[in-house]
Scaffold this active site. Structure first.
Site, PDB file in Angstrom:
ATOM      1  N   LYS A   1      -8.081   7.006 -19.246  1.00  0.00           N
ATOM      2  CA  LYS A   1      -8.382   7.556 -20.567  1.00  0.00           C
ATOM      3  C   LYS A   1      -7.148   7.481 -21.467  1.00  0.00           C
ATOM      4  CE  LYS A   1     -12.319   8.017 -18.680  1.00  0.00           C
ATOM      5  NZ  LYS A   1     -12.455   8.733 -17.489  1.00  0.00           N
TER       6      LYS A   1
ATOM      7  N   ASP B   1      -7.220  19.233 -13.943  1.00  0.00           N
ATOM      8  CA  ASP B   1      -7.559  17.919 -14.500  1.00  0.00           C
ATOM      9  C   ASP B   1      -7.152  17.952 -15.971  1.00  0.00           C
ATOM     10  OD1 ASP B   1      -8.789  15.738 -15.693  1.00  0.00           O
ATOM     11  OD2 ASP B   1     -10.549  15.810 -14.399  1.00  0.00           O
TER      12      ASP B   1
ATOM     13  N   ARG C   1       0.857  -1.200   0.000  1.00  0.00           N
ATOM     14  CA  ARG C   1       0.000   0.000   0.000  1.00  0.00           C
ATOM     15  C   ARG C   1       0.891   1.247   0.000  1.00  0.00           C
ATOM     16  NH1 ARG C   1      -1.860   1.687   4.515  1.00  0.00           N
ATOM     17  NH2 ARG C   1      -2.422  -0.364   5.319  1.00  0.00           N
TER      18      ARG C   1
ATOM     19  N   TYR D   1     -16.240  17.290 -15.386  1.00  0.00           N
ATOM     20  CA  TYR D   1     -16.729  15.917 -15.323  1.00  0.00           C
ATOM     21  C   TYR D   1     -17.750  15.764 -14.181  1.00  0.00           C
ATOM     22  CZ  TYR D   1     -16.677  10.965 -14.172  1.00  0.00           C
ATOM     23  OH  TYR D   1     -17.050   9.683 -13.851  1.00  0.00           O
TER      24      TYR D   1
HETATM   25  C1  LIG Z   1     -12.185  14.679 -17.154  1.00  0.00           C
HETATM   26  C2  LIG Z   1     -12.329  13.522 -16.209  1.00  0.00           C
HETATM   27  N1  LIG Z   1     -11.826  13.622 -14.966  1.00  0.00           N
HETATM   28  C3  LIG Z   1     -11.925  12.600 -14.085  1.00  0.00           C
HETATM   29  C4  LIG Z   1     -12.584  11.423 -14.396  1.00  0.00           C
HETATM   30  C5  LIG Z   1     -12.685  10.331 -13.374  1.00  0.00           C
HETATM   31  O1  LIG Z   1     -11.782   9.323 -13.621  1.00  0.00           O
HETATM   32  P1  LIG Z   1     -11.998   7.775 -13.285  1.00  0.00           P
HETATM   33  O2  LIG Z   1     -13.212   7.331 -14.030  1.00  0.00           O
HETATM   34  O3  LIG Z   1     -10.731   7.147 -13.731  1.00  0.00           O
HETATM   35  O4  LIG Z   1     -12.221   7.688 -11.796  1.00  0.00           O
HETATM   36  C6  LIG Z   1     -13.127  11.290 -15.672  1.00  0.00           C
HETATM   37  C7  LIG Z   1     -13.840  10.051 -16.015  1.00  0.00           C
HETATM   38  O5  LIG Z   1     -14.607  10.015 -16.952  1.00  0.00           O
HETATM   39  C8  LIG Z   1     -13.001  12.356 -16.604  1.00  0.00           C
HETATM   40  O6  LIG Z   1     -13.507  12.285 -17.836  1.00  0.00           O
END
Ligand SMILES: Cc1ncc(COP(=O)(O)O)c(C=O)c1O
Length: 359
Positions: A174, A149, A25, A77
């Site tokens: 992604k 992000d 961990r 998101y």
């Molecule tokens: C722009 C963005 N940030 C964060 C996330 C969250 O990531 P995760 O699905 O890997 O937890 C997503 C998921 O679709 C996303 O598109």
């Protein structure tokens, strides 16, 4: 190749004397290789890998104390919005959701409790652009952390630390992973003290990725530049095709010269990526559903950034956790369709959309 250390614990040479690793961990060699690679591609000093993108976001918010305030983008998101509103507000954190397309819009929300600015650019799903350098300059004057992000752009197209941000966050699920076969998140930063705090949260809260998943993301990174070049060119061709189609209303893609964020995108990005959204002239959900169910190559699914093209309906899928009035107010209509343009032959992709639009 980096071995997959499928290991939960490590033999120690004497009580209290480990050989660099004690318990998985806290540390794992496969994860360490990935974290070092993440730091390098983001032009940062430290990388941390998490079990998902939202786990990475969650760790950043845990830097804060009750009473602290966050300025967050009003267009991001849906899962980030859900995490902030449904999980963290009840711990006494205050979030202000602000349209950051003009950096100065954040100014009225800054006070002595403001500790973090959270932004996404390009935004999901409306492909709006936020000026990272301008926001970071305002934040620096007030000693506020900026977290970006960077999921939609990927580090190949945009490196927020170079523009003054303090923390870069990724849903590695992604573009970094790139093959729709892993859920993972990442943070990258330059400041050693910040890295210590985030590492402490990572090991204390435990949202760490497994070694096999780290191996998959490491493998994905090796082709990131090749994939992104193709996402860029396919994305552009699809965006330009949609703009000429008589059934299509608005097309949201930040590479159009008349996109309101074009100048900033050009300044801070090295390409416009493969994400875009569009509406139909017929605003009904029924018309959108026909297209969403009519494509054969574009698969109807959540997520993005993989080699295969995906089509998605934000209102009922990725952004369903945002209340409808909030969504509509911010320009995310019921008929909006989002595309993650993949790496297939671009003529096949255009043909597929054409036949679905003309059903
Ligand atoms: C722009 C963005 N940030 C964060 C996330 C969250 O990531 P995760 O699905 O890997 O937890 C997503 C998921 O679709 C996303 O598109």
């Amino acid at each position: 190749m980096t071995p997959i250390y499928q290991t939960s614990t490590y033999v120690q040479s004497a009580p209290g004397k480990n050989q660099g690793y004690e318990y998985a961990r806290s540390q794992n060699p496969t994860r360490k290789a990935l974290e070092d690679a993440l730091a390098v591609i983001e032009n940062g000093r430290y990388g941390l890998a998490f079990s998902s993108g939202v786990a990475a976001t969650d760790a950043v918010i845990k830097l804060l104390q009750p009473g602290d305030e966050v300025i967050a983008a009003n267009d991001m998101y849906g899962g980030t919005y859900r995490l902030f509103t449904k999980v963290f507000e009840k711990f006494g954190l205050k979030f202000h959701y602000v349209n950051m397309q003009k950096a100065e819009n954040i100014q009225p929300y800054i006070n002595t409790n403001t500790k973090l600015i959270w932004l996404e650019t390009p935004t999901n799903p409306l492909i709006n652009i936020v000026d990272i350098e301008a926001i970071s300059a305002i934040a620096k004057r007030h000693n506020i952390l900026v977290a970006v992000d960077n999921t939609f752009a990927s580090p190949y197209l945009q490196t927020p630390l170079d523009l003054g941000a303090d923390i870069v966050m990724h849903s590695s699920t992604k573009y970094l992973g790139g093959h729709s076969d892993v859920i993972q998140g990442a943070l990258v930063m330059n400041d050693a003290a910040l890295r210590e705090q985030l590492y402490f949260i990572q090991k204390s809260c435990g949202a760490v990725p497994g070694p096999m998943d780290c191996f998959l993301v490491l493998r994905g990174l090796k082709t990131l530049h090749l994939r992104m070049d193709r996402h860029n060119s396919n994305g552009e061709a699809v965006a330009r095709f949609l703009r000429t189609h008589p059934s299509v209303g608005e097309v949201y893609w930040c590479g159009f010269e008349d996109h309101p964020g074009y100048a900033v995108a050009k300044k801070q990005m090295r390409g416009f990526g493969g994400m875009l959204s569009f509406t139909l002239k017929d605003p009904s959900t029924m018309a959108a559903n026909k297209v969403l169910s009519g494509t054969k190559l574009f698969a109807l699914a959540e997520s993005l950034g993989g080699v295969e093209s995906l089509i998605n309906h934000p209102a009922t899928m990725t952004h369903a956790s945002i209340p409808r009035e909030e969504r509509i107010k911010n320009g995310l209509s019921d008929s909006l369709i989002r595309l993650s343009v993949g790496l297939e032959d671009v003529n096949d992709l255009i043909e597929d959309l054409k036949q679905a639009l003309e059903l």
